[in-house]
Design a protein around this motif. Structure first.
Motif, PDB file in Angstrom:
ATOM      1  N   GLN A 174     -12.627   6.883  71.452  1.00 24.38           N
ATOM      2  CA  GLN A 174     -11.390   6.480  70.581  1.00 24.38           C
ATOM      3  C   GLN A 174     -11.939   6.380  69.304  1.00 24.38           C
ATOM      4  O   GLN A 174     -12.927   5.884  69.160  1.00 24.38           O
ATOM      5  N   PRO A 175     -10.852   6.567  68.353  1.00 23.25           N
ATOM      6  CA  PRO A 175     -11.139   5.952  67.011  1.00 23.25           C
ATOM      7  C   PRO A 175     -11.270   4.661  67.029  1.00 23.25           C
ATOM      8  O   PRO A 175     -10.690   3.658  67.610  1.00 23.25           O
ATOM      9  N   THR A 176     -12.409   4.195  66.443  1.00 26.13           N
ATOM     10  CA  THR A 176     -12.888   2.764  66.572  1.00 26.13           C
ATOM     11  C   THR A 176     -13.118   2.240  65.077  1.00 26.13           C
ATOM     12  O   THR A 176     -13.987   2.635  64.109  1.00 26.13           O
ATOM     13  N   LEU A 177     -12.802   0.948  64.828  1.00 27.73           N
ATOM     14  CA  LEU A 177     -13.015   0.240  63.622  1.00 27.73           C
ATOM     15  C   LEU A 177     -13.773  -1.074  64.143  1.00 27.73           C
ATOM     16  O   LEU A 177     -13.302  -1.561  64.908  1.00 27.73           O
ATOM     17  N   PHE A 178     -15.092  -1.148  63.432  1.00 24.46           N
ATOM     18  CA  PHE A 178     -15.752  -2.336  63.793  1.00 24.46           C
ATOM     19  C   PHE A 178     -15.998  -3.137  62.410  1.00 24.46           C
ATOM     20  O   PHE A 178     -16.358  -2.809  61.390  1.00 24.46           O
ATOM     21  N   LEU A 179     -15.736  -4.461  62.760  1.00 24.63           N
ATOM     22  CA  LEU A 179     -16.003  -5.631  61.477  1.00 24.63           C
ATOM     23  C   LEU A 179     -16.982  -6.423  62.029  1.00 24.63           C
ATOM     24  O   LEU A 179     -17.142  -7.136  63.277  1.00 24.63           O
ATOM     25  N   LEU A 180     -17.711  -7.041  60.954  1.00 22.48           N
ATOM     26  CA  LEU A 180     -18.943  -7.928  61.114  1.00 22.48           C
ATOM     27  C   LEU A 180     -18.901  -8.846  60.051  1.00 22.48           C
ATOM     28  O   LEU A 180     -18.802  -8.393  58.600  1.00 22.48           O
ATOM     29  N   GLY A 181     -19.050  -9.900  60.070  1.00 20.80           N
ATOM     30  CA  GLY A 181     -19.307 -10.806  58.922  1.00 20.80           C
ATOM     31  C   GLY A 181     -20.906 -11.007  58.515  1.00 20.80           C
ATOM     32  O   GLY A 181     -21.730 -10.849  59.580  1.00 20.80           O
ATOM     33  N   GLU A 182     -21.307 -11.095  57.232  1.00 11.67           N
ATOM     34  CA  GLU A 182     -22.873 -10.712  57.013  1.00 11.67           C
ATOM     35  C   GLU A 182     -23.680 -11.971  57.470  1.00 11.67           C
ATOM     36  O   GLU A 182     -24.768 -12.015  57.627  1.00 11.67           O
ATOM     37  N   ARG A 183     -22.837 -13.053  57.605  1.00  8.46           N
ATOM     38  CA  ARG A 183     -23.611 -14.571  58.119  1.00  8.46           C
ATOM     39  C   ARG A 183     -23.314 -14.863  59.801  1.00  8.46           C
ATOM     40  O   ARG A 183     -23.480 -15.790  60.014  1.00  8.46           O
ATOM     41  N   VAL A 199     -10.258  -1.649  67.664  1.00  7.56           N
ATOM     42  CA  VAL A 199     -10.810  -2.461  66.712  1.00  7.56           C
ATOM     43  C   VAL A 199     -11.637  -3.569  67.463  1.00  7.56           C
ATOM     44  O   VAL A 199     -10.907  -4.323  68.102  1.00  7.56           O
ATOM     45  N   THR A 200     -12.871  -3.485  67.110  1.00  7.13           N
ATOM     46  CA  THR A 200     -13.709  -4.761  67.790  1.00  7.13           C
ATOM     47  C   THR A 200     -14.469  -5.446  66.374  1.00  7.13           C
ATOM     48  O   THR A 200     -14.921  -4.702  65.518  1.00  7.13           O
ATOM     49  N   MET A 201     -14.576  -6.707  66.696  1.00 11.17           N
ATOM     50  CA  MET A 201     -15.053  -7.463  65.812  1.00 11.17           C
ATOM     51  C   MET A 201     -16.378  -8.425  66.263  1.00 11.17           C
ATOM     52  O   MET A 201     -16.251  -8.947  67.456  1.00 11.17           O
ATOM     53  N   SER A 202     -17.602  -8.405  65.682  1.00  7.39           N
ATOM     54  CA  SER A 202     -18.542  -9.241  65.949  1.00  7.39           C
ATOM     55  C   SER A 202     -19.653  -8.764  67.113  1.00  7.39           C
ATOM     56  O   SER A 202     -20.750  -8.547  66.761  1.00  7.39           O
ATOM     57  N   VAL A 203     -19.221  -8.214  68.135  1.00  6.49           N
ATOM     58  CA  VAL A 203     -19.946  -7.597  69.119  1.00  6.49           C
ATOM     59  C   VAL A 203     -19.862  -6.312  69.187  1.00  6.49           C
ATOM     60  O   VAL A 203     -18.893  -5.689  69.542  1.00  6.49           O
ATOM     61  N   PRO A 204     -21.070  -5.395  68.940  1.00  2.04           N
ATOM     62  CA  PRO A 204     -21.216  -4.136  68.951  1.00  2.04           C
ATOM     63  C   PRO A 204     -21.482  -3.659  70.338  1.00  2.04           C
ATOM     64  O   PRO A 204     -21.722  -4.408  71.197  1.00  2.04           O
ATOM     65  N   TYR A 205     -21.492  -2.235  70.343  1.00  2.66           N
ATOM     66  CA  TYR A 205     -21.715  -1.567  71.834  1.00  2.66           C
ATOM     67  C   TYR A 205     -22.783  -0.119  71.583  1.00  2.66           C
ATOM     68  O   TYR A 205     -22.552   0.439  70.516  1.00  2.66           O
TER      69      TYR A 205
END
Length: 320
Positions: free
Chosen positions: A254-263, A124-130
């Motif tokens: 790997q199964p991956t969940l990515f979370l990001l705030g619109e702001r 699970v990654t938040m804010s910084v994509p790849y």
């Protein structure tokens, strides 16, 4: 918060400050914080994940808090940072684990998934994509695009410059960057290349609904020795690129969940990466949060926790 254990774990040439919670025989789940944060950034996730049956491990990353903070800039490349986590897993007898990471913790998590795929089950990654290894180091591209305009990553490159500004009043620096709209203002404000990070920014509020003064005191203690170690992470873009040649063209499977705030300002800075990410991370789920900034796991804790529990139940069940 539920009972926490703390130890200093000698790994990979440093002492890693490590907090843990939940059943010792539970499946290991690592929470990796970003900048300018601390292990306590996960305070709203730790008890939820521990009660779900996971052995939750929350390091103070290299350069932060009670962990070692080597002087050498090259001691903070992704190979070393990922090596800290792998060596800690070895020391604790963990063959496999899953990782949840935010901000600078996310590149460490991406790198772990790529370089040790047999050790990392879900991500699970938040804010910084790849979206794969770039054709050139990111700082090279930034210098071309920002010759006369302020860019915070370029500003962080010269050792001692950002430290002098941020260390002058550590509490104010942290509040300015973290609280309210500080993240967007500090990192996206239009100003000349010779400006400082905090130039032109309003006096920050003393607290936010998601970070009390008691919580903020942990952030202050984390940076009691200054910003040098954490800033050194930013000084390895070129080195990270050089060390990652073998990863060119490799996918995160790997199964991956990515979370990001619109702001979240990172969403604007990494728009192209976000667009390309599904081609490099084929087992990807994404969730964006309206009216949410960069500090997503605190700003929207209940929703984030629900997503984490659902994702982990499907891909890394506590009783698995």
């Amino acid at each position: 918060m539920d009972h926490l254990e703390h130890r200093l774990l000698p790994v990979n040439g440093i002492d890693l400050s490590l907090y843990s919670a939940g059943p010792a025989d539970g499946r290991p789940l690592w929470l990796l914080h970003g900048f300018p944060e601390c292990w306590h950034s996960w305070r709203q996730q730790i008890p939820v994940l521990a009660r779900a049956g996971y052995h939750v491990l929350i390091p103070e990353m290299r350069g932060y808090g009670q962990s070692s903070a080597p002087q050498a800039v090259e001691a903070y490349d992704l190979q070393s940072l990922s090596g800290d986590i792998l060596a800690a897993m070895d020391a604790l007898g963990q063959q496999r684990a899953s990782v949840i990471a935010h901000d600078w913790g996310a590149p460490v998590a991406w790198n772990l998934a790529l370089t040790a795929p047999q050790r990392i089950e879900a991500l699970v990654t938040m804010s910084v994509p790849y979206a794969g290894r770039p054709k050139r180091p990111a700082t090279e591209i930034m210098r071309k695009l920002n010759q006369e305009r302020f860019n915070y990553i370029l500003y962080f490159q010269e050792p001692g410059v950002a430290e002098a500004e941020l260390d002058a009043d550590i509490a104010r620096s942290l509040r300015t960057i973290i609280f309210g709209e500080g993240a967007s203002d500090a990192f996206l404000q239009e100003k000349p290349a010779g400006a400082g990070l905090l130039d032109g920014l309003a006096e920050p509020p003393q607290s936010t609904p998601w970070c009390s003064e008691e919580d903020f005191s942990v952030y202050r203690r984390t940076f009691a020795n200054g910003f040098r170690g954490p800033l050194n992470w930013y000084r390895n873009f070129e080195r990270n690129w050089q060390l990652s040649e073998h990863l060119a063209g490799q996918q995160v499977l790997q199964p991956t969940l990515f979370l990001l705030g619109e702001r979240d300002p990172v969403g604007r800075l990494e728009a192209v990466t976000l667009e390309r990410m599904p081609s490099v991370v084929p087992n990807l789920e994404q969730q964006r949060f309206a009216d949410c900034g960069h500090w997503i796991q605190n700003e929207r804790a209940a929703e984030v926790n629900a997503l984490l529990l659902d994702f982990l139940a499907r891909h890394y069940p506590a009783g698995g």
